[in-house]
Design an enzyme around this catalytic site. Structure first.
Site, PDB file in Angstrom:
ATOM      1  N   LYS A  59       0.847  -1.305  -0.025  1.00 15.07           N
ATOM      2  CA  LYS A  59       0.051   0.011  -0.087  1.00 15.07           C
ATOM      3  C   LYS A  59       0.898   1.052   0.039  1.00 15.07           C
ATOM      4  O   LYS A  59       0.508   2.191  -0.747  1.00 15.07           O
ATOM      5  CB  LYS A  59      -0.801   0.002   1.110  1.00 15.07           C
ATOM      6  CG  LYS A  59      -1.995  -1.072   1.023  1.00 15.07           C
ATOM      7  CD  LYS A  59      -2.839  -0.976   2.576  1.00 15.07           C
ATOM      8  CE  LYS A  59      -3.830  -2.061   2.526  1.00 15.07           C
ATOM      9  NZ  LYS A  59      -4.532  -2.139   3.903  1.00 15.07           N
ATOM     10  N   CYS A  80      -1.019   0.652   6.688  1.00 12.53           N
ATOM     11  CA  CYS A  80      -1.444  -0.318   7.408  1.00 12.53           C
ATOM     12  C   CYS A  80      -2.584  -1.273   7.194  1.00 12.53           C
ATOM     13  O   CYS A  80      -3.247  -1.156   6.374  1.00 12.53           O
ATOM     14  CB  CYS A  80      -1.796   0.322   8.897  1.00 12.53           C
ATOM     15  SG  CYS A  80      -2.089  -0.920  10.120  1.00 12.53           S
ATOM     16  N   ASP A  81      -2.134  -2.559   7.652  1.00 15.70           N
ATOM     17  CA  ASP A  81      -3.055  -3.390   6.996  1.00 15.70           C
ATOM     18  C   ASP A  81      -3.389  -4.285   8.511  1.00 15.70           C
ATOM     19  O   ASP A  81      -2.431  -4.631   9.287  1.00 15.70           O
ATOM     20  CB  ASP A  81      -2.595  -4.421   6.145  1.00 15.70           C
ATOM     21  CG  ASP A  81      -3.902  -5.256   5.531  1.00 15.70           C
ATOM     22  OD1 ASP A  81      -4.519  -4.725   4.727  1.00 15.70           O
ATOM     23  OD2 ASP A  81      -3.918  -6.426   6.052  1.00 15.70           O
ATOM     24  N   THR A  82      -4.730  -4.589   8.607  1.00 19.19           N
ATOM     25  CA  THR A  82      -5.025  -5.103   9.988  1.00 19.19           C
ATOM     26  C   THR A  82      -6.129  -6.675   9.546  1.00 19.19           C
ATOM     27  O   THR A  82      -6.927  -6.424   8.946  1.00 19.19           O
ATOM     28  CB  THR A  82      -5.974  -4.250  10.917  1.00 19.19           C
ATOM     29  OG1 THR A  82      -5.004  -3.302  11.051  1.00 19.19           O
ATOM     30  CG2 THR A  82      -6.302  -4.881  12.339  1.00 19.19           C
ATOM     31  N   GLY A 117      -0.009  -4.719  10.145  1.00 20.79           N
ATOM     32  CA  GLY A 117       1.464  -4.348   9.461  1.00 20.79           C
ATOM     33  C   GLY A 117       1.604  -3.105   9.578  1.00 20.79           C
ATOM     34  O   GLY A 117       0.393  -2.266   9.280  1.00 20.79           O
TER      35      GLY A 117
END
Length: 266
Positions: A59, A80-82, A117
């Protein structure tokens, strides 16, 4: 002396919850969502920490390549990735109400984890990537409670089909931070930005090694289990975007993230 953190950032996300977390912490964030192609889903065999690290990196890289240096103006790009994870199964955002019902039924009466992340992409230097995690306990839901929650629509757009910020009385945070569950672990982010403020990269160029065209840098993870990943072949790294979490570092609670090597100028 630690220099102050620049509160002007670019947020590579359209998430209102991440934008609100930044605003509450005093940041001024310009929102530039990544392309849909940068948010491609799970690759075969990926664990939750691997997935969120890869997607956060993708991203940030997508937004970085789409804006000019003048537009970035020295501001770090934050991505961010969740996801939620339950007994090895990764739970992303539900596609519809029935999908949300299945997710919540799976989590009902169990403990599970939420991984995020985070990638901080400076205008100069190497991007930083870290993985954070929190643990939650969901008590057993009655059919009435499940139906009432689904009717609110609060499950939409949320990993695992729930939002800790909505304060459901059947969900308890047992370890880690609430901001990580909401979608952006602020203590981790502020630590990463502080490193940039000190002009200290996590792993400078002279610590990097090139192996078959792959440049790698070490990252930390708060989860020892995240280090328990199988070493993969160089061929696998090259074919999977040049980006994989690899090697066994069980005692150090650390792991490696591989980035595509930057081609040298002719």
């Amino acid at each position: 002396h630690t220099p102050p953190i620049d509160k002007h950032v670019i947020l590579a996300s359209s998430s209102p919850r991440r934008r609100e977390l930044l605003r509450e912490a005093g940041y001024e964030a310009e929102v530039i969502p990544p392309s849909e192609s940068a948010e491609c889903g799970l690759c075969s065999g990926e664990s939750a920490p691997v997935l969120v690290a890869r997607l956060a990196f993708q991203k940030a890289a997508d937004v970085a390549k789409r804006i000019t240096r003048e537009h970035q103006a020295g501001r770090p790009i934050i991505a961010c990735d969740t996801v939620a994870e339950h007994q090895g199964t990764i739970l992303g955002k539900p596609s519809n109400e029935e999908h949300a019902r299945r997710m919540l039924s799976t989590l009902s009466g169990t403990q599970h984890r939420v991984y995020s992340g985070v990638c901080v992409w400076p205008q100069e230097g190497e991007p930083l990537v870290e993985v954070d995690h929190s643990e939650l306990l969901m008590r057993t839901l009655t059919d009435e409670e499940l139906n009432e929650y689904l009717a609110t629509g609060l499950w939409e757009g949320k990993a695992g089909s729930f939002g800790l910020q909505d304060r459901p009385d059947w969900l308890k945070l047992t370890s880690g931070t609430e901001s990580n569950v909401v979608g952006l672990p602020m203590p981790v982010l502020e630590r990463m930005l502080a490193k940039l403020a000190n002009d200290i990269l996590r792993f400078p160029v002279h610590f990097c090694t090139r192996l078959f065209g792959i440049q790698f840098s070490k990252i930390k993870t708060s989860d020892p289990a995240a280090a328990r990943v199988q070493t993969e072949s160089c061929a696998g790294l090259i074919t999977n975007l040049g980006f994989k979490l690899a090697t066994n570092l069980l005692s150090s609670k650390a792991c490696f993230v591989f980035f595509p090597a930057t081609p040298k100028s002719a």
